[in-house]
Design a protein around this motif. Structure first.
Motif, PDB file in Angstrom:
ATOM      1  N   ASP A   1       0.803  -1.226   0.000  1.00  0.00           N
ATOM      2  CA  ASP A   1       0.000   0.000   0.000  1.00  0.00           C
ATOM      3  C   ASP A   1       0.834   1.272   0.000  1.00  0.00           C
ATOM      4  OD1 ASP A   1       0.933  -0.026   2.571  1.00  0.00           O
ATOM      5  OD2 ASP A   1      -1.024  -0.238   3.531  1.00  0.00           O
ATOM      6  N   ASP A   2       2.174   1.146  -0.123  1.00  0.00           N
ATOM      7  CA  ASP A   2       3.007   2.342  -0.290  1.00  0.00           C
ATOM      8  C   ASP A   2       2.626   3.096  -1.559  1.00  0.00           C
ATOM      9  OD1 ASP A   2       5.730   1.861   1.619  1.00  0.00           O
ATOM     10  OD2 ASP A   2       4.570   0.089   1.096  1.00  0.00           O
TER      11      ASP A   2
ATOM     12  N   LEU B   1      -3.193  -4.479  -8.390  1.00  0.00           N
ATOM     13  CA  LEU B   1      -3.786  -4.732  -7.081  1.00  0.00           C
ATOM     14  C   LEU B   1      -2.935  -4.067  -6.006  1.00  0.00           C
ATOM     15  CD1 LEU B   1      -4.474  -8.588  -7.402  1.00  0.00           C
ATOM     16  CD2 LEU B   1      -6.039  -6.716  -7.993  1.00  0.00           C
ATOM     17  N   VAL B   2      -3.588  -3.653  -4.933  1.00  0.00           N
ATOM     18  CA  VAL B   2      -2.891  -3.151  -3.752  1.00  0.00           C
ATOM     19  C   VAL B   2      -3.311  -4.008  -2.569  1.00  0.00           C
ATOM     20  CG1 VAL B   2      -2.573  -1.226  -2.168  1.00  0.00           C
ATOM     21  CG2 VAL B   2      -2.744  -0.795  -4.618  1.00  0.00           C
ATOM     22  N   GLU B   3      -2.345  -4.712  -1.972  1.00  0.00           N
ATOM     23  CA  GLU B   3      -2.625  -5.644  -0.874  1.00  0.00           C
ATOM     24  C   GLU B   3      -3.741  -6.618  -1.255  1.00  0.00           C
ATOM     25  OE1 GLU B   3      -0.706  -5.697   1.681  1.00  0.00           O
ATOM     26  OE2 GLU B   3       0.266  -3.724   1.637  1.00  0.00           O
ATOM     27  N   GLY B   4      -3.716  -7.043  -2.518  1.00  0.00           N
ATOM     28  CA  GLY B   4      -4.659  -8.037  -3.011  1.00  0.00           C
ATOM     29  C   GLY B   4      -5.999  -7.502  -3.481  1.00  0.00           C
ATOM     30  N   LYS B   5      -6.194  -6.186  -3.400  1.00  0.00           N
ATOM     31  CA  LYS B   5      -7.484  -5.600  -3.786  1.00  0.00           C
ATOM     32  C   LYS B   5      -7.310  -4.686  -4.997  1.00  0.00           C
ATOM     33  CE  LYS B   5      -9.255  -5.648   0.964  1.00  0.00           C
ATOM     34  NZ  LYS B   5      -9.800  -4.822   2.068  1.00  0.00           N
ATOM     35  N   PRO B   6      -8.299  -4.682  -5.905  1.00  0.00           N
ATOM     36  CA  PRO B   6      -8.207  -3.808  -7.081  1.00  0.00           C
ATOM     37  C   PRO B   6      -8.160  -2.343  -6.675  1.00  0.00           C
ATOM     38  CG  PRO B   6      -9.914  -5.469  -7.375  1.00  0.00           C
ATOM     39  CD  PRO B   6      -9.503  -5.529  -5.933  1.00  0.00           C
ATOM     40  N   ILE B   7      -7.450  -1.549  -7.473  1.00  0.00           N
ATOM     41  CA  ILE B   7      -7.362  -0.106  -7.243  1.00  0.00           C
ATOM     42  C   ILE B   7      -8.646   0.548  -7.743  1.00  0.00           C
ATOM     43  CG2 ILE B   7      -6.127   1.998  -7.854  1.00  0.00           C
ATOM     44  CD1 ILE B   7      -3.620   0.334  -8.153  1.00  0.00           C
TER      45      ILE B   7
END
Length: 351
Positions: A288-289, A323-329
């Motif tokens: 998430d950086d 993805l960010v931490e496994g979740k779509p942006i």
């Protein structure tokens, strides 16, 4: 736009990196294309054949009015070869027109952003251009030979990339005044058929050994004096790897070499959690950086575009899922919650 994956480099950096093996005049090639321009705007070339060769089949030109966006390659203030999207008047022979807008003193002069310059010597004319079986054969006038030695590789980069933007061009051959070249006229770089695997703005990564490298092309950024940023492709030869997609993201995070005027919007603290490629889709999972833009609510549009440009260029994939931490942006001007394709235009000249 034509995108071709870049595999392992076995050539050394510099002039020797330009050595290519010839497949014979008008040799067949396999096309790999993403979002190609309409065929009617690509196939229509000057009916004039390169001297001594047949022109092949050429479509009858339709009446053209108005304008369209086309990508030319120019030099920025730091000497990098950079794609720039120009609004050009529609006319017959689109590929020839693109080259015309890369000549010093030509029609591009009134359209150049501050600090940018054309790449071909003043007075250069495109006397003939034939596209046949994936090969673009260009016959330049004698003025083409009047460039400086240090500009030779830049000129080759610019010609090759400008022509391979077209879906029906895989390789390029250069003639001067009706004579095919086997080497460039100034620094004597050997050439036969030029293709996109030669890279652009070539550099050797720290720790890489010439002859045992993999090439990745990453899109860093630079800045105009009005604070407007633009993307600069850099082909970096890194230690051999089979995971080109992951290596591309890692090099983008590392950023440009010290001492350059380039930068990356991707923070160096960003971690690559996972990279998977299935057929024409690459899925990249980052820490998430990346969400340090707009008070942490979304990712920088420049970060997202540089990731998509770099991954599609280096791997030949058609789409990228971020993805960010496994979740779509989610959020932002463009929807990145689903796989996205490479932008049709890069560095639009609305500076």
């Amino acid at each position: 736009m034509k995108i071709q994956g870049i595999g392992k480099y076995t050539a050394v950096l510099g002039v020797s990196a330009m050595l290519v093996s010839g497949c014979g005049l008008f040799g067949p090639e396999q096309d790999v294309s993403i979002d190609p321009p309409p065929l009617s705007q690509v196939e229509v070339e000057t009916p004039q054949a390169v001297p001594g060769e047949e022109s092949g089949e050429v479509e009858e030109p339709e009446a053209m009015t108005g304008t369209y966006e086309r990508t030319v390659y120019l030099l920025d203030a730091n000497g990098y070869v950079v794609p720039v999207s120009l609004t050009l008047p529609k006319e017959e022979g689109t590929a020839k027109q693109v080259l015309t807008y890369m000549v010093k003193g030509g029609p591009v002069e009134a359209m150049l952003p501050n600090g940018f310059s054309a790449v071909f010597p003043e007075g250069t004319k495109v006397q003939g251009l034939v596209i046949k079986e994936g090969v673009a054969t260009i016959d330049f006038s004698k003025e083409f030979k009047t460039y400086k030695q240090e500009d030779e590789k830049k000129i080759l980069d610019a010609i090759t990339r400008a022509m391979t933007e077209f879906d029906n061009v895989k390789t390029v051959q250069i003639w001067i005044n009706g004579t095919p070249l086997t080497e460039m006229p100034v620094a004597r770089t050997p050439i036969n058929e030029l293709d996109r695997t030669l890279g652009v703005n070539l550099e050797l990564a720290d720790g890489a050994v010439p002859g045992k490298t993999t090439a990745v092309t990453v899109y860093f950024q630079s800045q105009l004096d009005n604070a407007r940023t633009y993307f600069v492709p850099v082909t970096r030869l890194i230690p051999e790897t089979d995971n080109v997609a992951k290596a591309t993201v890692e090099e983008l995070i590392k950023g440009p070499k010290e001492g350059t005027q380039l930068f990356s919007s991707l923070l160096r603290t960003t971690r690559v959690l996972d990279v998977q490629q299935q057929n024409d889709l690459i899925t990249v999972n980052l820490s998430d950086d990346i969400l340090k833009y707009d008070e942490g609510r979304e990712a920088s549009p420049d970060v997202l575009e540089s990731l998509v440009l770099s991954l599609t260029e280096s791997t030949g994939a058609k789409q990228v899922q971020l993805l960010v931490e496994g979740k779509p942006i989610s959020g932002g001007a463009q929807d990145f919650s689903k796989p996205v394709a490479r932008p049709l235009l890069v560095n639009s000249l609305s500076f």
